[in-house]
Design an enzyme around this catalytic site. Structure first.
Site, PDB file in Angstrom:
ATOM      1  N   ASP A  75       0.841  -1.195   0.000  1.00 56.26           N
ATOM      2  CA  ASP A  75       0.000   0.000   0.000  1.00 56.26           C
ATOM      3  C   ASP A  75       0.880   1.250   0.000  1.00 56.26           C
ATOM      4  OD1 ASP A  75      -2.190  -1.645   0.204  1.00 56.26           O
ATOM      5  OD2 ASP A  75      -2.362  -1.431   2.379  1.00 56.26           O
TER       6      ASP A  75
HETATM    7  N1  URA Z   1      -1.380  -5.915   3.689  1.00 55.90           N
HETATM    8  C1  URA Z   1      -1.841  -4.650   3.734  1.00 55.90           C
HETATM    9  O1  URA Z   1      -2.893  -4.385   4.299  1.00 55.90           O
HETATM   10  N2  URA Z   1      -1.109  -3.685   3.158  1.00 55.90           N
HETATM   11  C2  URA Z   1       0.080  -3.909   2.548  1.00 55.90           C
HETATM   12  O2  URA Z   1       0.707  -2.973   2.054  1.00 55.90           O
HETATM   13  C3  URA Z   1       0.549  -5.236   2.507  1.00 55.90           C
HETATM   14  C4  URA Z   1      -0.202  -6.214   3.086  1.00 55.90           C
END
Ligand code: URA
Length: 203
Positions: A75
């Site tokens: 993310d």
């Molecule tokens: N899970 C998430 O919620 N975000 C990420 O960036 C990676 C795994």
């Protein structure tokens, strides 16, 4: 080339077979490029995006020109281990659910995690939206608001959604490991380095 001086630019050699040295230094030629990036928050795991900076912007021009792409996504606000490559086949295998490459994260939450949360993660959480998670390992660190979590799958926002399912909001997330590959602790945030031969072989 193979200990014989090359005398003409027309000479051909197979860089995957021949031992090639320039001024006594071995040429470390590779068909594909693999780099490990310690991703900072604020960058998108994409090759281009009209709306903001991508992880490619953290690499120098010569690497950008090699057609690298991120192996999976973190993310925008997640930090840590992100691989970039131009080797589509191996990248695809690493991401394929069939291969169960586990991913370990360091997480900080608002609130206190409990042993009951660990058991719920181990049993396989059901997320309200129908996703049935595989068993995941949750290891609490001293004060209970920090933990390591290891998943064997990687659905959209999965870590955040799993913690949400036990009533805890993720306030910081960092990936530490993908399969055998551990984030190099010498890499500062936003820094990258090529994978070593050993790391690539293990992958
Ligand atoms: N899970 C998430 O919620 N975000 C990420 O960036 C990676 C795994």
């Amino acid at each position: 080339v193979d200990d014989v001086p090359a005398r003409s630019a027309e000479e051909k050699a197979d860089p995957e077979q021949a031992v090639i040295a320039v001024n006594g230094e071995l040429l470390n030629w590779r068909r594909y490029t693999w780099v490990m990036l310690n991703k900072p928050a604020g960058y998108l795991s994409a090759t281009e995006d009209g709306r903001g900076a991508t992880v490619l912007d953290l690499l120098p021009q010569d690497l950008q020109r090699q057609g690298l792409f991120p192996v999976g996504r973190l993310d925008k606000d997640t930090e840590g281990l992100l691989l970039l490559t131009n080797e589509g086949g191996l990248a695809h295998d690493l991401l394929s659910p069939r291969h169960h490459v586990d991913k370990e994260y360091y997480v900080e939450v608002a609130g206190r995690l409990t042993e009951a949360d660990c058991r719920a993660f181990a049993q396989g959480l059901s997320l309200g939206d129908g996703l049935e998670c595989k068993s995941a390992e949750l290891r609490l660190l001293e004060d209970g608001s920090r933990a390591h979590v290891t998943l064997r799958e990687g659905k959209f926002h999965q870590v955040k959604r799993m913690f949400q399912a036990v009533g805890k909001e993720v306030i910081y997330l960092k990936r530490l490991r993908m399969g055998t590959l551990i984030l190099d602790e010498n890499l500062g945030i936003g820094e990258y380095r090529p994978l070593t031969k050993e790391e690539l072989e293990k992958l």
